[in-house]
Design an enzyme around this catalytic site. Structure first.
Site, mmCIF file in Angstrom:
data_model
loop_
_atom_site.group_PDB
_atom_site.id
_atom_site.type_symbol
_atom_site.label_atom_id
_atom_site.label_comp_id
_atom_site.label_asym_id
_atom_site.label_seq_id
_atom_site.Cartn_x
_atom_site.Cartn_y
_atom_site.Cartn_z
ATOM 1 N N SER A 229 0.521 16.513 0.765
ATOM 2 C CA SER A 229 -0.450 15.436 0.679
ATOM 3 C C SER A 229 -1.865 15.964 0.924
ATOM 4 O O SER A 229 -2.306 16.867 0.216
ATOM 5 C CB SER A 229 -0.041 14.338 1.664
ATOM 6 O OG SER A 229 -0.725 13.139 1.413
ATOM 7 N N ASP A 455 5.219 9.010 -7.097
ATOM 8 C CA ASP A 455 4.472 9.102 -5.836
ATOM 9 C C ASP A 455 3.410 8.008 -5.780
ATOM 10 O O ASP A 455 2.542 7.941 -6.645
ATOM 11 C CB ASP A 455 3.812 10.474 -5.732
ATOM 12 C CG ASP A 455 3.290 10.784 -4.342
ATOM 13 O OD1 ASP A 455 2.752 9.875 -3.694
ATOM 14 O OD2 ASP A 455 3.423 11.942 -3.908
ATOM 15 N N HIS A 485 6.761 9.921 -1.714
ATOM 16 C CA HIS A 485 5.612 10.771 -1.438
ATOM 17 C C HIS A 485 6.091 12.158 -1.062
ATOM 18 O O HIS A 485 6.397 12.439 0.096
ATOM 19 C CB HIS A 485 4.808 10.139 -0.309
ATOM 20 C CG HIS A 485 3.485 10.793 -0.059
ATOM 21 N ND1 HIS A 485 2.580 11.090 -1.059
ATOM 22 C CD2 HIS A 485 2.897 11.197 1.105
ATOM 23 C CE1 HIS A 485 1.497 11.637 -0.530
ATOM 24 N NE2 HIS A 485 1.670 11.717 0.778
#
Length: 516
Positions: A229, A455, A485
């Site tokens: 991320s 995602d 995610h």
């Protein structure tokens, strides 16, 4: 990004009763010599329980082979433009390699995203997931500057944060807009009052410089890195600043480095809406039926109606707090970070229709970093501080109002929420650095860049743009066809084979590989 782009399994520690996650952490005693920071010697000790700012909980359990997690603190300059000035402590954690010394490659440094997640607390939660990587690496993570025990940013106290997260974050009229803006100013002023000395020194470029210092202190010629991320943005910035020092690196759940904060917010609205569509489709396909609705459209219409009802009248949440529209939407977003949480979203929505908002509030608490005892980690304070230090644009109320229609069209559930969140940095005390990060990295070793098609928080398109931005011969794209995610912790065998093969043997996957 105004909404924390964090890996799901990291963000759900507040609902441990539902998912049985283990809380972990370590101590914060500053160590290191007083001389050249690159030559400092770390004093590794058995980890303590994490602090409140890291997220609380208990000390990490021993690894399956009986080895213990070790913690230390590295000294780094507060201001990288004045390296002989004040220093701060960067909290580190490691698990020594389980393999032979002859097979050991070095340290593998993890960043789990946010920005604002404590790597010291998070890494032990997934120790078993990375057992194969540990055969050739010391597993290492850290609290980036401004996070947890690394000069953690402090803003409002726990009581004030309870009120802050319950406020109406999608104001409908002038009175609500004034209240929303006043609350934002109050929060930002508290950050300046409590952490003013640190605020100018938490941009991603400074965290990247910390990582290169870390590499040297750990004794590695190259930085071997696994970023999730926001950790992909941090890794990209590192590669831009230190391309010759990049070793084997993997980016998973990739932040689009080409977008402004506004473009990123709109992309997230579309990403979360796409994930909600997938959830609705899955729910109505269940043999037992979907208690939320009989068709995909009915599921989504009832969610919109629930939020409208909560805007008028909250329901009972986690005593003594009520579930507001904002907390409910936050909880829905949290559940979309992983398909494993969809069952709790169904349960939470079903209960909310009967006036019980407990499950949705627990999901919201997990995203906000609130523990069961009412204490908050500093993830929200760190998230805003790092984002505002990085992002140059400062938006006005008038600009948001002009953009509301496009955001609503992108997502009836999340659009307005993400549009108004663009005001988070408007009254920030420190100017932002740039419109978007520079990740050009000519001369870097190959970086494996993984995008997940479903995602919500870092939409798939960002992975392709990261590959392009890193430059020819650097970014190597891999697609994971799945939900949630991040790809590696999905357990997909194809993804694991590609990642483990590169990190353990140096074999670069074929560009354009698709999993499964």
């Amino acid at each position: 990004m105004p909404l924390c782009s964090r890996p799901r399994a990291v963000a759900v520690t507040a609902i441990a009763a539902l998912l049985s996650l283990t809380a972990v952490g370590c101590g914060d005693d500053a160590q290191g010599d007083d001389g050249d920071l690159a030559t400092q010697k770390l004093s590794w000790k058995t980890c303590e329980a994490p602090s409140e700012s890291q997220g609380g909980g208990t000390a990490p359990s021993p690894l399956p082979d009986g080895d213990i997690w070790q913690c230390a603190t590295m000294k780094a300059p507060l201001d990288w433009d004045e390296t002989d000035g004040d220093t701060i402590g960067i909290a580190l954690i490691r698990a020594r390699s389980s393999g032979s010394e002859s097979e050991r490659i070095g340290s593998l440094v993890f960043n789990f995203g946010g920005p604002g997640l404590s790597g010291v607390k998070t890494l032990p939660s997934f120790g078993e997931d990375y057992a194969k990587l540990r055969t050739r690496y010391d597993l290492v993570s850290f609290d980036p500057r401004g996070v947890g025990r690394s000069a953690g940013i402090a803003c409002e106290d726990d009581e004030a944060l309870d009120e802050y997260f319950q406020q109406d974050m999608t104001p409908d009229d002038a009175s609500e807009r004034t209240e929303f803006l006043d609350n934002t100013k109050t929060f930002n002023s508290a950050c300046e009052d409590n952490s003013g000395k640190t605020l100018p020194h938490v941009p991603t470029t400074d965290a990247a410089r910390d990582m290169d210092l870390m590499r040297r202190v750990l004794g590695d010629d190259e930085l071997h890195y696994f970023g999730f991320s926001y950790g992909t943005e941090l890794g990209g910035v590192y590669a831009h600043l230190f391309p010759e020092n990049v070793g084997r690196a993997v980016f998973d759940a990739v932040v689009d480095p080409t977008q402004t904060s506004e473009q990123g917010s709109l992309a997230q609205a579309k990403g979360f809406q796409r994930a909600l569509d997938s959830y609705a489709r899955d729910c109505v396909s269940q043999v037992a039926g979907c208690p939320v609705g009989d068709t995909e459209q009915e599921v989504e219409d009832r969610i919109v109606k629930l939020l409208e009802d909560l805007d008028r009248k909250p329901i009972t949440g986690v005593f003594p707090r009520d579930l507001t529209e904002s907390e409910a939407r936050n909880g829905i977003a949290q559940a979309l970070y992983s398909q494993n949480l969809w069952q709790y979203l169904t349960e939470g929505l079903d209960q909310a229709y009967d006036g019980d908002g407990q499950v949705l509030m627990l999901l919201s608490d997990s995203l906000n970093g609130r523990s069961e005892n009412g204490e908050y980690s500093n993830i929200s304070a760190a998230n805003v501080s790092i984002n505002c230090a990085d992002d140059k644009p400062r938006y006005t109320t008038e600009h948001v109002e002009e953009r509301l229609a496009e955001f609503r069209a992108a997502s009836p559930v999340f659009g307005e929420w993400l549009a108004w969140a663009m005001l988070s940095c408007t009254d920030w005390a420190v100017a932002g650095a740039a419109d978007h990060p520079d990740v050009r990295a000519p001369g870097s070793a190959p970086i494996l860049v993984i995008g997940t098609t479903g995602d919500p928080a870092t939409p798939y398109e960002g992975a392709r743009r990261m590959v392009e931005a890193l430059g020819p011969g650097v970014g190597v794209g891999l697609t994971y066809k799945g939900e949630g995610h991040g790809a590696y912790r999905s357990g997909d065998a194809c993804v694991h084979a590609a990642v483990n093969g590169y990190l353990l043997t140096g074999k670069v996957p074929k560009a354009g590989t698709v999993c499964p």
